[in-house]
Scaffold this active site. Structure first.
Site, PDB file in Angstrom:
ATOM      1  N   LYS A  46       0.425  -1.593  -5.628  1.00  0.00           N
ATOM      2  CA  LYS A  46       0.535  -0.461  -4.695  1.00  0.00           C
ATOM      3  C   LYS A  46      -0.855   0.063  -4.351  1.00  0.00           C
ATOM      4  CE  LYS A  46       2.416   3.225  -2.714  1.00  0.00           C
ATOM      5  NZ  LYS A  46       2.954   3.040  -1.351  1.00  0.00           N
ATOM      6  N   LEU A  74       1.722   6.718   0.481  1.00  0.00           N
ATOM      7  CA  LEU A  74       0.649   6.137  -0.328  1.00  0.00           C
ATOM      8  C   LEU A  74       0.377   6.875  -1.626  1.00  0.00           C
ATOM      9  CD1 LEU A  74      -1.720   5.127   2.614  1.00  0.00           C
ATOM     10  CD2 LEU A  74      -0.416   3.575   1.168  1.00  0.00           C
ATOM     11  N   ASN A 100      -4.653  -3.601  -3.777  1.00  0.00           N
ATOM     12  CA  ASN A 100      -4.602  -3.088  -2.413  1.00  0.00           C
ATOM     13  C   ASN A 100      -5.345  -1.753  -2.410  1.00  0.00           C
ATOM     14  OD1 ASN A 100      -3.044  -1.257  -0.323  1.00  0.00           O
ATOM     15  ND2 ASN A 100      -2.617  -3.359   0.301  1.00  0.00           N
ATOM     16  N   CYS A 131      -1.782   1.270   7.297  1.00  0.00           N
ATOM     17  CA  CYS A 131      -0.564   1.948   6.884  1.00  0.00           C
ATOM     18  C   CYS A 131      -0.134   2.991   7.908  1.00  0.00           C
ATOM     19  CB  CYS A 131      -0.740   2.621   5.539  1.00  0.00           C
ATOM     20  SG  CYS A 131       0.808   3.353   5.012  1.00  0.00           S
ATOM     21  N   ASN A 193       1.858  -5.355   8.060  1.00  0.00           N
ATOM     22  CA  ASN A 193       2.316  -4.163   7.375  1.00  0.00           C
ATOM     23  C   ASN A 193       3.587  -3.704   8.076  1.00  0.00           C
ATOM     24  OD1 ASN A 193       2.402  -1.693   5.850  1.00  0.00           O
ATOM     25  ND2 ASN A 193       0.175  -1.805   5.677  1.00  0.00           N
ATOM     26  N   GLY A 218      11.470  -5.390   6.045  1.00  0.00           N
ATOM     27  CA  GLY A 218      12.723  -6.107   5.796  1.00  0.00           C
ATOM     28  C   GLY A 218      13.053  -7.110   6.890  1.00  0.00           C
ATOM     29  N   THR A 267      10.195  -6.072   0.673  1.00  0.00           N
ATOM     30  CA  THR A 267      11.500  -5.414   0.597  1.00  0.00           C
ATOM     31  C   THR A 267      12.576  -6.264  -0.078  1.00  0.00           C
ATOM     32  OG1 THR A 267      10.879  -4.195   2.575  1.00  0.00           O
ATOM     33  CG2 THR A 267      13.219  -4.247   2.055  1.00  0.00           C
TER      34      THR A 267
HETATM   35  C1  FMN Z   1       8.268   1.160  -0.177  1.00  0.00           C
HETATM   36  C2  FMN Z   1       7.107   0.412   0.430  1.00  0.00           C
HETATM   37  C3  FMN Z   1       5.799   0.766   0.091  1.00  0.00           C
HETATM   38  C4  FMN Z   1       4.715   0.099   0.647  1.00  0.00           C
HETATM   39  N1  FMN Z   1       3.439   0.453   0.271  1.00  0.00           N
HETATM   40  C5  FMN Z   1       2.370  -0.228   0.773  1.00  0.00           C
HETATM   41  C6  FMN Z   1       1.030   0.074   0.361  1.00  0.00           C
HETATM   42  O1  FMN Z   1       0.790   0.952  -0.482  1.00  0.00           O
HETATM   43  N2  FMN Z   1       0.007  -0.633   0.922  1.00  0.00           N
HETATM   44  C7  FMN Z   1       0.232  -1.632   1.832  1.00  0.00           C
HETATM   45  O2  FMN Z   1      -0.730  -2.252   2.283  1.00  0.00           O
HETATM   46  N3  FMN Z   1       1.482  -1.956   2.214  1.00  0.00           N
HETATM   47  C8  FMN Z   1       2.552  -1.279   1.714  1.00  0.00           C
HETATM   48  N4  FMN Z   1       3.838  -1.622   2.119  1.00  0.00           N
HETATM   49  C9  FMN Z   1       4.030  -2.700   3.114  1.00  0.00           C
HETATM   50  C10 FMN Z   1       4.400  -4.037   2.453  1.00  0.00           C
HETATM   51  O3  FMN Z   1       3.367  -4.490   1.587  1.00  0.00           O
HETATM   52  C11 FMN Z   1       4.687  -5.111   3.516  1.00  0.00           C
HETATM   53  O4  FMN Z   1       3.522  -5.323   4.285  1.00  0.00           O
HETATM   54  C12 FMN Z   1       5.815  -4.724   4.448  1.00  0.00           C
HETATM   55  O5  FMN Z   1       6.837  -4.054   3.740  1.00  0.00           O
HETATM   56  C13 FMN Z   1       6.425  -5.921   5.183  1.00  0.00           C
HETATM   57  O6  FMN Z   1       6.963  -6.871   4.282  1.00  0.00           O
HETATM   58  P1  FMN Z   1       8.533  -6.948   3.859  1.00  0.00           P
HETATM   59  O7  FMN Z   1       9.326  -6.916   5.122  1.00  0.00           O
HETATM   60  O8  FMN Z   1       8.670  -8.191   3.059  1.00  0.00           O
HETATM   61  O9  FMN Z   1       8.770  -5.701   3.027  1.00  0.00           O
HETATM   62  C14 FMN Z   1       4.934  -0.950   1.572  1.00  0.00           C
HETATM   63  C15 FMN Z   1       6.254  -1.304   1.910  1.00  0.00           C
HETATM   64  C16 FMN Z   1       7.332  -0.650   1.351  1.00  0.00           C
HETATM   65  C17 FMN Z   1       8.730  -1.059   1.734  1.00  0.00           C
END
Ligand code: FMN
Ligand code: FAD
Ligand code: FES
Lengths: 304, 261
Positions: A46, A74, A100, A131, A193, A218, A267
């Site tokens: 995170k 964040l 990260n 973000c 992201n 997702g 996700t």
């Molecule tokens: C609950 C949550 C928290 C996230 N926190 C961060 C973060 O702190 N830093 C970051 O670069 N991306 C963060 N992301 C983005 C994910 O790393 C990823 O880029 C994004 O969810 C797309 O991928 P996915 O569809 O497989 O989830 C977060 C995503 C989710 C769902």
């Protein structure tokens, strides 16, 4: 015939090309009872900023059709807190840890990057310039080419570690940002992201998220992410990490064919904590079925 | 905590739209402590990206059961799951209730599915006390027989007066508390936020402890995503976030920072 799933991303050696994405896997211990962390390609923790951050008020996530909108804001324990309470746990495992990082100013990005220089057990840094959940800063860093270059160059100057730049989901300029990251010394790029999004409760007429809007992740975003990864991979020579809605091996293979060297699963872990591991196995099965020896034989294999 | 594919042994209507789902879960069931929950993946819910949290109502002989009501898309689809099908569970999750009352008389207060969440506690506490159940109508008052069979007298209040006295559960509770037992009371509650807050206020006013199980929307259920946070008083006078799925769902009333404080 042996099948080789290992990949290298800017000097980070991974046993397979499937990592877990930042913000969806905590700092490791949360899922350690459920999955063998040593079978992951890498763990991206995170996002860490120089000082602790409390994040947004609840509600922080809302489920939509095939997706999740998050506005965590964040929240994190800060550089010192993570070095003290988070990193030691991960050192006990044999899996690359990618931290990260983010900041509200260029100086904060420099501070947090420099803070990991001496830290044992950090395989590389992923800079989040993208973000959607921070009002003051990061979204802007990813959406302004001059500022983007300044941040990436500044972080590059502060770290000798492998540097991954995580791009904003800006379809119209993804190739431009990818090239800018490469030009400023990034060892790899990752995308996408989550995508700016919101949801409204029509009975109360209020936003469903405490922060009003958040970022969509997702399966709903997968086709969009795939297009951006394809654009980015054509634009640069450095490795690309594909992220966005990956939930099964077939999804991951699409990203590899579009040019990704590795992928990250976010996700999907919430429904199936073992998703990343099962996806790596599924990629192995695909290689076997197609008589391929190495995962690199898939990367960029899209036929026109 | 583990993940387990649990076979549905039984799935039947109980009352007022509530169903009881019994699952064979030999890995999880023996580990469940009172007030803990499982994160359940609703089968055939293709559009969902999240599991759903449910309190464990009962756990014995390698099986566990939950009581739930149709509350949205996921529970509506879950209702159609048939015996023999498998359901993926993660659990047991959270810290649950302390199964002790320090020599004081335990008082259980529940609204809605809270009765399910308190059932294992009613069995595990070292002594019997009294239970207060509240609901909108008689249909929302569950498991009275089970609690009585365990030796707990149950006082009931419903908003429409269809069972017990008319009004909120706090009315019979307040009446009873006018003459608290000499050894004092220890409160345990699960239900809507308004009810929990009312119980917490009474506990603080009376100098008792109240263990409150909170209901929060959840993402991962294991502490990774920071969806389910609750404001908790910090030792330095400020506050911190704690995760309802990991540090909760049960908190002592004095720990909680109520939203408009
Ligand atoms: C609950 C949550 C928290 C996230 N926190 C961060 C973060 O702190 N830093 C970051 O670069 N991306 C963060 N992301 C983005 C994910 O790393 C990823 O880029 C994004 O969810 C797309 O991928 P996915 O569809 O497989 O989830 C977060 C995503 C989710 C769902
Ligand atoms: C620790 C805990 C224990 C619970 N135990 C029980 C129980 O024993 N019996 C029971 O009937 N219900 C229980 N609930 C509530 C149950 O989780 C929700 O009714 C269920 O998630 C609704 O899902 P849905 O898909 O039908 O609703 P939808 O509204 O379609 O769901 C959309 C999203 O919101 C979430 N959500 C909606 N309502 C709630 C709610 N009240 N609490 C938490 N998340 C919600 C869903 O999980 C999903 O992520 C518990 C909740 C928590 C946090
Ligand atoms: S639900 Fe993810 S941290 Fe509690």
């Amino acid at each position: 015939m042996g099948i080789d799933l290992s990949v290298e991303i800017g000097g980070i050696r991974m046993r397979n090309p499937v990592m877990v994405a930042s913000g969806t896997f905590g700092y490791g211990p949360e899922y350690a009872d459920l999955v063998d962390l040593n079978r992951l390609g890498a763990i991206v923790v995170k996002g860490i900023s120089p000082k602790p951050v409390m994040g947004n008020p609840p509600a922080r996530t809302v489920e939509t059709v095939g997706g999740l909108i998050n506005a965590i804001g964040l929240q994190n324990p800060g550089l010192e807190g993570f070095l003290r309470d988070g990193l030691p746990f991960l050192r006990g495992y044999n899996v690359p840890v990618i931290v990260n990082i983010w900041g509200r100013t260029v100086e904060e990005y420099e501070e947090v990057a420099a803070g990991f220089e001496g830290a044992e057990g950090v395989a590389g840094l992923e800079v989040n310039v993208s973000c959607p959940n921070i009002k003051e800063g990061s979204a802007l860093f990813g959406g302004d080419p001059a500022l983007f270059r300044r941040v990436v160059s500044a972080v590059r100057a502060k770290t000798r570690r492998p540097l991954i730049v995580k791009l904003a989901p800006d379809l119209s300029r993804v190739a431009e940002y990818a090239r800018a990251a490469e030009g400023c010394g990034a060892d790899a790029i990752s995308l996408i992201n989550s995508i700016p999004a919101m949801a409204i409760d029509i009975e109360t007429r209020r936003p469903r998220l405490g922060n009003v809007s958040g970022g969509l992740s997702g399966p709903a975003i997968k086709p969009i992410a795939l297009k951006m990864v394809w654009e980015a991979a054509r634009a640069v020579k450095i490795p690309v990490i594909g992220i966005g809605g990956i939930a099964c091996a077939a999804d991951a293979i699409e990203f590899l064919l579009a040019g990704a060297t590795a992928v990250a699963v976010g996700t999907a872990t919430f429904l199936n904590p073992a998703a990343a591991i099962e996806i790596a196995e599924g990629i192995g099965d695909y290689l076997a079925r197609h008589g391929l020896g190495h995962v690199r034989d898939v990367t960029g294999g899209l036929r026109s | 905590m583990r993940m387990e594919n649990a076979q549905i042994l039984e799935h039947r209507d109980i009352q007022g739209g509530y169903k009881r789902l019994v699952l064979r879960a030999p890995g999880i069931a023996p580990e469940v402590r009172p007030g803990q929950f499982v994160h359940l993946r609703v089968p055939h819910l293709e559009a969902a990206v999240l599991r759903r949290p449910f309190s464990v109502f009962d756990a014995r002989d390698g099986a566990l059961s939950i009581l739930y009501k149709d509350a949205g898309h996921g529970t509506a689809v879950l209702k159609g799951a048939a015996p023999g099908e498998t359901v993926s569970l993660i659990g047991p999750l959270g810290r649950g209730f302390p199964a002790e009352c320090g020599g004081r008389m335990p008082v259980l207060v529940a609204g809605g599915y809270g009765m399910a969440a308190l059932h294992l506690l009613a069995r595990a506490l070292p002594r019997r006390g009294i239970a207060f159940f509240g609901g909108k109508t008689a249909d929302d008052v569950l498991c009275v027989d089970e609690f009585e069979a365990l030796g707990w007298p149950v006082r009931i209040a419903t908003e429409d007066g269809s069972l017990g006295e008319r009004g909120l559960v706090t009315a019979p509770l307040d009446e009873w508390m006018k003459k608290p037992p000499r050894e004092g009371v220890e409160l345990f509650a699960c239900g809507p936020m308004g009810m929990l807050r009312a119980i917490g206020e009474r506990a603080i006013a009376g100098g008792w402890k109240a263990w409150l199980s909170l209901d929060r929307h959840m993402g991962c259920g294991v502490g990774a995503c920071l969806t389910c946070v609750q404001k908790i008083h910090a030792p330095d006078g400020g506050w911190t976030w704690q995760r309802v799925c990991r540090e909760g769902p049960v908190f002592e009333s004095r720990e909680i920072v109520w939203e408009d404080e």
